[in-house]
Design an enzyme around this catalytic site. Structure first.
Site, short mmCIF file in Angstrom:
data_model
loop_
_atom_site.label_atom_id
_atom_site.label_comp_id
_atom_site.label_asym_id
_atom_site.label_seq_id
_atom_site.Cartn_x
_atom_site.Cartn_y
_atom_site.Cartn_z
N HIS A 254 -14.89 3.27 -2.97
CA HIS A 254 -13.71 2.47 -2.65
C HIS A 254 -12.77 3.37 -1.87
O HIS A 254 -12.66 4.56 -2.15
CB HIS A 254 -13.04 1.98 -3.94
CG HIS A 254 -11.74 1.28 -3.69
ND1 HIS A 254 -10.52 1.90 -3.85
CD2 HIS A 254 -11.47 0.01 -3.30
CE1 HIS A 254 -9.55 1.04 -3.57
NE2 HIS A 254 -10.10 -0.11 -3.23
N LYS B 153 -17.11 -7.92 3.37
CA LYS B 153 -16.79 -8.24 1.97
C LYS B 153 -15.74 -9.34 1.88
O LYS B 153 -14.79 -9.37 2.66
CB LYS B 153 -16.30 -6.98 1.25
CG LYS B 153 -16.16 -7.15 -0.26
CD LYS B 153 -16.14 -5.80 -0.96
CE LYS B 153 -14.85 -5.05 -0.77
NZ LYS B 153 -14.88 -3.73 -1.45
N GLU C 82 -13.90 1.16 -8.73
CA GLU C 82 -12.58 1.24 -8.11
C GLU C 82 -11.50 1.58 -9.13
O GLU C 82 -10.58 2.34 -8.84
CB GLU C 82 -12.26 -0.08 -7.41
CG GLU C 82 -10.86 -0.15 -6.83
CD GLU C 82 -10.57 -1.50 -6.16
OE1 GLU C 82 -9.39 -1.77 -5.90
OE2 GLU C 82 -11.53 -2.25 -5.89
N LYS D 234 -13.09 -11.47 -0.83
CA LYS D 234 -12.41 -11.49 -2.12
C LYS D 234 -12.61 -12.85 -2.80
O LYS D 234 -12.36 -13.90 -2.19
CB LYS D 234 -10.90 -11.23 -1.93
CG LYS D 234 -10.59 -9.86 -1.35
CD LYS D 234 -10.93 -8.75 -2.33
CE LYS D 234 -10.51 -7.40 -1.77
NZ LYS D 234 -10.77 -6.30 -2.73
N GLU E 193 -18.66 -7.23 -7.06
CA GLU E 193 -17.83 -6.06 -7.33
C GLU E 193 -16.75 -6.37 -8.37
O GLU E 193 -16.12 -7.42 -8.30
CB GLU E 193 -17.18 -5.61 -6.02
CG GLU E 193 -16.32 -4.37 -6.11
CD GLU E 193 -15.86 -3.92 -4.74
OE1 GLU E 193 -14.78 -3.29 -4.66
OE2 GLU E 193 -16.54 -4.20 -3.73
N TYR F 28 0.85 -1.19 0.00
CA TYR F 28 0.00 0.00 0.00
C TYR F 28 0.89 1.24 0.00
O TYR F 28 1.76 1.40 0.85
CB TYR F 28 -0.91 0.00 1.22
CG TYR F 28 -2.15 -0.86 1.09
CD1 TYR F 28 -2.32 -1.72 0.00
CD2 TYR F 28 -3.17 -0.79 2.03
CE1 TYR F 28 -3.46 -2.49 -0.12
CE2 TYR F 28 -4.31 -1.58 1.92
CZ TYR F 28 -4.46 -2.42 0.84
OH TYR F 28 -5.59 -3.20 0.72
N ASP G 58 -16.09 -9.60 -4.13
CA ASP G 58 -15.25 -8.73 -4.96
C ASP G 58 -14.26 -9.58 -5.77
O ASP G 58 -13.36 -10.20 -5.20
CB ASP G 58 -14.49 -7.76 -4.05
CG ASP G 58 -13.67 -6.74 -4.83
OD1 ASP G 58 -13.67 -6.77 -6.07
OD2 ASP G 58 -13.01 -5.91 -4.17
N ASP H 102 -13.52 6.61 -6.31
CA ASP H 102 -12.49 6.76 -5.28
C ASP H 102 -11.73 8.05 -5.55
O ASP H 102 -11.13 8.22 -6.61
CB ASP H 102 -11.55 5.55 -5.33
CG ASP H 102 -10.54 5.53 -4.18
OD1 ASP H 102 -10.24 6.59 -3.63
OD2 ASP H 102 -10.05 4.42 -3.87
N ASN I 86 -12.27 -8.30 -8.23
CA ASN I 86 -11.11 -7.49 -8.65
C ASN I 86 -10.72 -7.71 -10.11
O ASN I 86 -9.56 -7.86 -10.45
CB ASN I 86 -9.92 -7.74 -7.74
CG ASN I 86 -10.11 -7.10 -6.36
OD1 ASN I 86 -10.56 -7.80 -5.43
ND2 ASN I 86 -9.82 -5.82 -6.24
N GLY J 144 -9.16 3.80 -1.22
CA GLY J 144 -7.72 3.70 -1.32
C GLY J 144 -7.01 4.55 -0.29
O GLY J 144 -5.84 4.33 0.02
#
Length: 408
Positions: free
Chosen positions: A346, A212, A296, A214, A269, A29, A243, A319, A245, A348
């Protein structure tokens, strides 16, 4: 007056498995941070989010934009910020590297967010209060509505905000009640089933009523098994979102979403490539009444306009550290209000900036206060980290946008 700019590349390692999804298996991140300092030594912070490699390139783009602000009076800049934003985003050579997307647009987001933070700090109010106290005309003056004229004119944008003025005070109760959150950290992709199960229990104990997971595994059976674990622990009344992605192709998304319907997800998502608007339109029709959440990785207001025109998205996840910052976030929120689609950002920024923006969306624009994503992993690095009590965001009261990081 803006006297000095500073751009920094901040990266944060995560605990094992944290932040992982079907595409980004080992994220770091990271923020491209813009700091603007005025003649009174007030310093702002603006963020753009990445997951590691290339963050230095975003920092370079941010410096390109930030250097143009030295010597500018903040009140004068923000009184017509939409014009500055439009000119910056369309700088004749730099625009070629986008336009309005990728590294250059992330750099612009960092600088834009720093401008709004400095404006609020100079007024000595939280960003949410600065925004809700502005008149509809003053808000729209901060926006670039170009390329939207077919669906949203300046006059329509002002009218949307003006229509909410009479009932605005009724919605300020959210400031004392707090804005609901949902827990994204229960089911990172690299967590095993037992971790997912235990994290769901912890989220419920912490007061969250939505969470949520993944998905997007090579073997869809893994997704189905994990989704059923979350539903089992959450029970039938709590919301569970899934989600992917962007991992699936359209045929995969159709097949797997149909299998996942039985556990009653609140939304699916980012099921497929974020630029493939027509694929999302096809998917939405094929899997109805299951709903899609998108945004996102949608980089600008024009693509959001196109998604809204197709009617395929039931939730928009714009976002402000992904699009061109606070200004473009508000523009997309106005578009969503016109099309009747709720905004569920979203984060971030880990919710630091967005806790202000969702309050503005609800109070000034009349958007439903659904919930805001909560990701806790970077809390120790913020000077004023978000506060969550019983699953609810506590309204920030400090001046600015809550984005100051502790020194490296």
């Amino acid at each position: 007056m803006i006297a000095k700019v500073n751009i920094s590349d901040r990266r944060f390692a995560l605990a094992k498995g944290a932040g992982s999804d079907a595409v980004h298996r080992d994220p770091v991140y990271s923020y491209a941070v813009t700091q603007l300092t005025d003649e009174h030594h007030t310093t702002s912070s603006g963020l753009a989010f990445t997951v590691g490699a290339g963050n230095e390139l975003v920092c370079g783009a941010a410096k390109f934009y930030a250097d143009t602000l030295v010597g500018r009076n903040v009140d004068e800049l923000m009184a017509d910020f939409g014009s500055w934003f439009k000119n910056a985003a369309n700088e004749q050579q730099f625009r070629w590297l986008g336009p309005h997307k990728g590294i250059v647009h992330l750099g612009l987001a960092s600088v834009t967010n720093a401008c709004f933070d400095l404006w609020a700090k100079q007024k000595q109010v939280p960003l949410w209060k600065l925004l809700i106290d502005l008149s509809p005309e003053e808000i729209v003056n901060t926006l670039d509505l170009s390329y939207l004229e077919d669906v949203l004119t300046r006059e329509e944008a002002i009218d949307i905000l003006q229509q909410q003025q009479a009932t605005k005070n009724e919605r300020t109760k959210i400031l004392t009640e707090g804005y609901p959150g949902y827990d994204t950290s229960v089911g990172w992709f690299n967590y095993n089933n037992e971790q997912v199960r235990e994290n769901c229990k912890k989220a419920i104990d912490a007061g969250f009523n939505a969470m949520k997971l993944k998905v997007g595994a090579t073997d869809a059976a893994r997704d189905i098994e994990r989704a059923n674990i979350v539903r089992e622990v959450a029970g039938g009344d709590r919301k569970v979102m899934l989600d992917a992605n962007q991992q699936w192709t359209l045929p995969q998304a159709i097949a797997i979403c149909q299998q996942l319907q039985q556990m009653n997800p609140y939304w699916i998502e980012e099921p497929t490539h974020p630029d493939d608007i027509l694929a999302h339109q096809t998917l939405a029709k094929q899997i109805a009444p299951l709903k899609l959440a998108l945004g996102e990785h949608v980089p600008n207001r024009i693509l959001f306009k196109n998604y809204l025109q197709t009617g395929c998205a039931s939730f928009m996840q714009v976002d402000a550290v992904r699009v061109g910052g606070v200004s473009e976030f508000i523009t997309v929120s106005l578009l969503c209000k016109k099309f009747g689609v709720p905004v569920v950002p979203h984060v971030g920024d880990m919710g630091q900036l967005h806790q202000h923006l969702v309050l503005f969306n609800h109070i000034a624009m009349g958007h439903e206060a659904l919930f805001l994503e909560h990701i806790p992993h970077l809390k120790p690095y913020f000077k004023q980290p978000v506060k969550i009590e019983n699953g609810v965001y506590v309204t920030p009261l400090e001046a600015g946008s809550s984005c100051d990081l502790v020194p490296a």
